[in-house]
Enzyme design. Structure first.
Site, PDB file in Angstrom:
ATOM      1  N   HIS A 199       0.787  -0.985  -0.061  1.00  0.00           N
ATOM      2  CA  HIS A 199      -0.106  -0.101  -0.048  1.00  0.00           C
ATOM      3  C   HIS A 199       0.916   1.364  -0.099  1.00  0.00           C
ATOM      4  O   HIS A 199       0.427   2.266   0.376  1.00  0.00           O
ATOM      5  CB  HIS A 199      -0.976   0.059   1.250  1.00  0.00           C
ATOM      6  CG  HIS A 199      -1.799  -1.355   1.380  1.00  0.00           C
ATOM      7  ND1 HIS A 199      -1.193  -2.381   2.130  1.00  0.00           N
ATOM      8  CD2 HIS A 199      -2.998  -1.587   0.735  1.00  0.00           C
ATOM      9  CE1 HIS A 199      -2.027  -3.176   1.963  1.00  0.00           C
ATOM     10  NE2 HIS A 199      -2.993  -2.832   1.134  1.00  0.00           N
TER      11      HIS A 199
HETATM   12  S1  FES Z   1       1.670  -0.621   3.038  1.00  0.00           S
HETATM   13 FE1  FES Z   1       0.082  -1.936   3.682  1.00  0.00          FE
HETATM   14  S2  FES Z   1       0.972  -3.693   4.341  1.00  0.00           S
HETATM   15 FE2  FES Z   1       2.896  -2.317   4.060  1.00  0.00          FE
END
Ligand code: FES
Length: 234
Positions: A199
């Site tokens: 993410h």
């Molecule tokens: S940014 Fe979501 S798991 Fe690493």
């Protein structure tokens, strides 16, 4: 004489003849009952004076041995049962503890020893410890300066670089993103540290979260340096 009056006089004469026989039978019954009462009095003996309660006489079950020998037997049985119960309880507790304790393979993973001279300066090594990846970074002096020059108080999870390392050149932390648990990529991201592609979380060269959804810095596990060239994690 009519038939009815003849039958009635016949019944009356029969009844008169039966009375002595009935009296004799009653006397015989009463005699037998007296014998039975006498024998039951012999069977039931009350230890209390003037007691109307009939208590069975258990005399024939009484032990013929001395009271001391009966006590010895009772104590022996009670002691043997107590001993057996204690042995059973000990075995149960022991089995439970053995089952609950960590298995040999888990204990073997409790601590991991790493030879530091095998990690060149400026390189990352990833090892597995207790089923998780652990990042070990041999930092350069430039990376150390960069990590310590950061205004850490303004970070999302404020922590100084000094609090995250025991030796400035060795950065040790769990390779688990604090957002949802992905494994970040080393030497990537906007801050020259680690980047989580799941993410888009960016960690700096001290493993602190600088950008993206992760709420916390990468976790630092328990570790120590038993010698200058050895690192033990766990
Ligand atoms: S940014 Fe979501 S798991 Fe690493």
């Amino acid at each position: 004489m009519s038939l009815a009056s003849a039958s009635s006089s016949l019944l009356r004469s029969c009844a008169r003849q039966q009375v002595p026989a009935a009296r004799a039978a009653l006397a015989s019954c009463q005699q037998q009952r007296g014998v039975a009462d006498a024998s039951s009095k012999a069977t039931f003996a009350s230890p209390f004076d003037n007691s109307t309660t009939k208590i069975p006489n258990f005399g024939k079950y009484a032990s013929s041995k001395s009271p001391r020998s009966n006590q010895v037997f009772s104590y022996f049985v009670a002691g043997a049962m107590g001993l057996g119960s204690a042995v059973g309880a000990k075995a149960t507790v022991q089995d439970f503890l053995v089952n609950m304790s960590a298995s040999a393979d888990v204990l073997a993973q409790a601590k991991v020893e790493i030879a530091l001279d095998s990690i060149p300066e400026g390189k990352n090594v990833i090892i597995k410890w207790r089923g998780k990846p652990v990042f070990i970074r041999h930092r350069t002096s430039g990376e150390i300066d960069e990590a310590r020059a950061t205004n850490w108080e303004s970070l999302r999870d404020p922590q100084s670089d000094e609090d995250r390392v025991q030796k400035p050149e060795w950065l040790v932390m769990l390779g688990v993103c604090t957002h949802l648990g992905c494994v970040p990529i080393g030497e990537a991201g906007d801050f020259g540290g680690w980047f989580c592609p799941c993410h888009g979380s960016h960690y700096d060269i001290s493993g602190r979260i600088r950008k993206g959804p992760a709420p916390l810095n990468l976790e630092v596990p328990a570790y120590n340096f038993p010698t200058e060239e050895t690192l033990v994690i766990g």
